[in-house]
Design an enzyme around this catalytic site. Structure first.
Site, mmCIF file in Angstrom:
data_model
loop_
_atom_site.group_PDB
_atom_site.id
_atom_site.type_symbol
_atom_site.label_atom_id
_atom_site.label_comp_id
_atom_site.label_asym_id
_atom_site.label_seq_id
_atom_site.Cartn_x
_atom_site.Cartn_y
_atom_site.Cartn_z
ATOM 1 N N GLY A 1 0.818 -1.208 0.000
ATOM 2 C CA GLY A 1 0.000 0.000 0.000
ATOM 3 C C GLY A 1 0.845 1.247 0.000
ATOM 4 O O GLY A 1 2.062 1.207 0.208
ATOM 5 N N THR B 1 2.301 5.026 1.003
ATOM 6 C CA THR B 1 2.888 5.565 2.227
ATOM 7 C C THR B 1 1.792 6.074 3.163
ATOM 8 O O THR B 1 0.822 6.685 2.715
ATOM 9 C CB THR B 1 3.884 6.708 1.879
ATOM 10 O OG1 THR B 1 4.379 7.287 3.089
ATOM 11 C CG2 THR B 1 3.258 7.817 1.056
ATOM 12 N N GLY C 1 -1.318 2.777 6.539
ATOM 13 C CA GLY C 1 -1.621 1.973 7.727
ATOM 14 C C GLY C 1 -0.993 0.590 7.717
ATOM 15 O O GLY C 1 -1.386 -0.274 8.514
ATOM 16 N N THR D 1 0.840 -0.180 11.132
ATOM 17 C CA THR D 1 -0.165 -0.276 12.204
ATOM 18 C C THR D 1 -0.907 -1.609 12.118
ATOM 19 O O THR D 1 -1.032 -2.332 13.114
ATOM 20 C CB THR D 1 -1.195 0.882 12.065
ATOM 21 O OG1 THR D 1 -0.491 2.119 11.991
ATOM 22 C CG2 THR D 1 -2.168 0.906 13.198
ATOM 23 N N ASP E 1 10.905 -1.209 4.669
ATOM 24 C CA ASP E 1 11.664 0.019 4.987
ATOM 25 C C ASP E 1 13.059 -0.316 5.530
ATOM 26 O O ASP E 1 14.000 0.452 5.363
ATOM 27 C CB ASP E 1 10.944 0.846 6.074
ATOM 28 C CG ASP E 1 9.610 1.398 5.595
ATOM 29 O OD1 ASP E 1 9.301 1.272 4.401
ATOM 30 O OD2 ASP E 1 8.874 1.946 6.438
ATOM 31 N N PHE F 1 15.082 -2.366 4.501
ATOM 32 C CA PHE F 1 16.023 -2.800 3.468
ATOM 33 C C PHE F 1 16.496 -1.634 2.592
ATOM 34 O O PHE F 1 17.087 -1.847 1.531
ATOM 35 C CB PHE F 1 15.406 -3.931 2.631
ATOM 36 C CG PHE F 1 15.207 -5.168 3.458
ATOM 37 C CD1 PHE F 1 16.215 -6.108 3.562
ATOM 38 C CD2 PHE F 1 14.036 -5.363 4.174
ATOM 39 C CE1 PHE F 1 16.057 -7.230 4.372
ATOM 40 C CE2 PHE F 1 13.864 -6.474 4.986
ATOM 41 C CZ PHE F 1 14.875 -7.413 5.080
ATOM 42 N N ARG G 1 -1.634 12.773 6.010
ATOM 43 C CA ARG G 1 -0.982 11.892 6.991
ATOM 44 C C ARG G 1 0.542 12.013 6.894
ATOM 45 O O ARG G 1 1.227 12.044 7.902
ATOM 46 C CB ARG G 1 -1.383 10.435 6.755
ATOM 47 C CG ARG G 1 -2.798 10.125 7.172
ATOM 48 C CD ARG G 1 -3.014 8.616 7.203
ATOM 49 N NE ARG G 1 -4.425 8.271 7.230
ATOM 50 C CZ ARG G 1 -4.880 7.035 7.154
ATOM 51 N NH1 ARG G 1 -4.035 6.019 7.032
ATOM 52 N NH2 ARG G 1 -6.168 6.791 7.180
ATOM 53 N N ARG G 2 1.044 12.096 5.652
ATOM 54 C CA ARG G 2 2.506 12.155 5.488
ATOM 55 C C ARG G 2 3.082 13.443 6.069
ATOM 56 O O ARG G 2 4.193 13.443 6.601
ATOM 57 C CB ARG G 2 2.880 12.001 4.014
ATOM 58 C CG ARG G 2 4.400 11.820 3.844
ATOM 59 C CD ARG G 2 4.776 11.321 2.478
ATOM 60 N NE ARG G 2 6.200 11.422 2.278
ATOM 61 C CZ ARG G 2 7.031 10.400 2.119
ATOM 62 N NH1 ARG G 2 6.566 9.162 2.124
ATOM 63 N NH2 ARG G 2 8.322 10.587 1.948
ATOM 64 N N VAL H 1 7.760 12.788 10.309
ATOM 65 C CA VAL H 1 9.074 13.382 10.058
ATOM 66 C C VAL H 1 9.931 12.347 9.340
ATOM 67 O O VAL H 1 10.087 11.226 9.821
ATOM 68 C CB VAL H 1 9.752 13.803 11.385
ATOM 69 C CG1 VAL H 1 11.139 14.378 11.117
ATOM 70 C CG2 VAL H 1 8.881 14.816 12.118
HETATM 71 N N1 ADP Z 1 -7.427 3.008 9.363
HETATM 72 C C1 ADP Z 1 -6.838 4.134 9.774
HETATM 73 N N2 ADP Z 1 -7.561 5.261 9.966
HETATM 74 C C2 ADP Z 1 -6.974 6.413 10.363
HETATM 75 N N3 ADP Z 1 -5.656 6.558 10.598
HETATM 76 C C3 ADP Z 1 -4.877 5.469 10.419
HETATM 77 C C4 ADP Z 1 -5.417 4.209 10.009
HETATM 78 N N4 ADP Z 1 -4.395 3.319 9.921
HETATM 79 C C5 ADP Z 1 -3.278 3.994 10.265
HETATM 80 N N5 ADP Z 1 -3.555 5.279 10.571
HETATM 81 C C6 ADP Z 1 -2.599 6.328 10.964
HETATM 82 O O1 ADP Z 1 -1.897 6.729 9.787
HETATM 83 C C7 ADP Z 1 -0.527 6.982 10.093
HETATM 84 C C8 ADP Z 1 0.369 6.106 9.240
HETATM 85 O O2 ADP Z 1 0.186 4.747 9.644
HETATM 86 P P1 ADP Z 1 1.321 3.660 9.406
HETATM 87 O O3 ADP Z 1 0.784 2.366 9.909
HETATM 88 O O4 ADP Z 1 2.610 4.127 9.987
HETATM 89 O O5 ADP Z 1 1.395 3.685 7.807
HETATM 90 P P2 ADP Z 1 2.456 3.028 6.795
HETATM 91 O O6 ADP Z 1 3.215 1.977 7.559
HETATM 92 O O7 ADP Z 1 1.608 2.473 5.692
HETATM 93 O O8 ADP Z 1 3.317 4.158 6.312
HETATM 94 C C9 ADP Z 1 -0.371 6.739 11.595
HETATM 95 O O9 ADP Z 1 -0.491 7.968 12.246
HETATM 96 C C10 ADP Z 1 -1.536 5.836 11.926
HETATM 97 O O10 ADP Z 1 -1.958 5.974 13.257
HETATM 98 MG MG MG Z 2 5.309 1.834 7.830
#
Ligand code: ADP
Ligand code: MG
Length: 193
Positions: A14, A16, A19, A22, A40, A42, A126-127, A131
């Protein structure tokens, strides 16, 4: 290797900030004996003197294109997955990353492929809260991240076995949907959790 000792590999791809990490963390916590691997980790690293990064240079934006597969040590990633399978060090291996379905040697590992999507606006929002190192320049998201993602998405859409998930859906809903399917796949393999 018989059915009982096979490692089930689940791909969580998916864009960037969609989620992936998470969701993968929740799944790994929920399934005893499961493990995860993140693409990430790698990255060839951010040593800007590294010659392997020369092809990633974007002079107009005075930056490097970190969205390309060439920025990642994919041979090592394949090797590490194979080692985990050979050692049978886990029952389920979640492999997560933004380019996991765009590297042919990885594809045959996956027992199931998920792909989290976002709209450009939500992805940018979100991005912008995260940081990065090196930090995104002012045009990096719209000129590099998003167009590269659109190319990735087009390729992934050609793969009929990818299950797309809307990354703006409730986190619990996404988690429960995937968890249910993984449990079912394990059951089919003769492993209950
Ligand atoms: N279903 C969701 N709805 C709202 N926010 C989400 C959801 N899933 C993840 N997030 C939030 O989005 C941000 C990026 O999530 P993350 O899991 O780090 O994404 P990725 O690993 O794909 O880059 C985090 O702040 C996370 O809490
Ligand atoms: Mg990630």
């Amino acid at each position: 290797m018989d059915m009982l000792t096979k490692v089930l590999v689940i791909g969580v791809g998916g864009t960037t900030n969609s989620g992936k990490t998470t969701l993968t963390k929740r799944l790994t916590d929920a399934i005893p004996g499961s493990s995860s691997m993140c693409q990430d980790n790698f990255s060839f690293g951010k040593d800007l003197g590294d010659e392997r990064l020369n092809s990633l240079r974007i002079p107009e934006l005075d930056c490097w294109n970190w969205e390309k597969i060439e920025a990642l040590d994919m041979e090592k990633m394949v090797e590490d997955i194979q080692t985990k399978i050979d050692e049978h060090s886990c029952s389920v291996l979640f492999v997560e990353g933004f380019l996991i379905f765009n590297y042919e040697p990885l594809l045959s590992f996956f027992g199931k492929k998920y792909f989290l999507t976002l709209t450009q606006e939500e992805c940018r929002r979100r991005r912008s809260l995260r940081v990065y190192n090196p930090a995104d320049g002012p045009q990096y998201f719209d000129k590099v991240v998003w167009p590269e993602y659109i190319n990735v998405l087009e390729q992934v859409k050609l793969q009929p076995d990818v299950k797309f998930l809307d990354g703006t859906q409730d986190q619990d809903e996404i988690f429960n949907q995937v968890l249910g399917k993984v449990k079912q796949l394990l059951k089919n393999m003769g492993q209950d959790v």
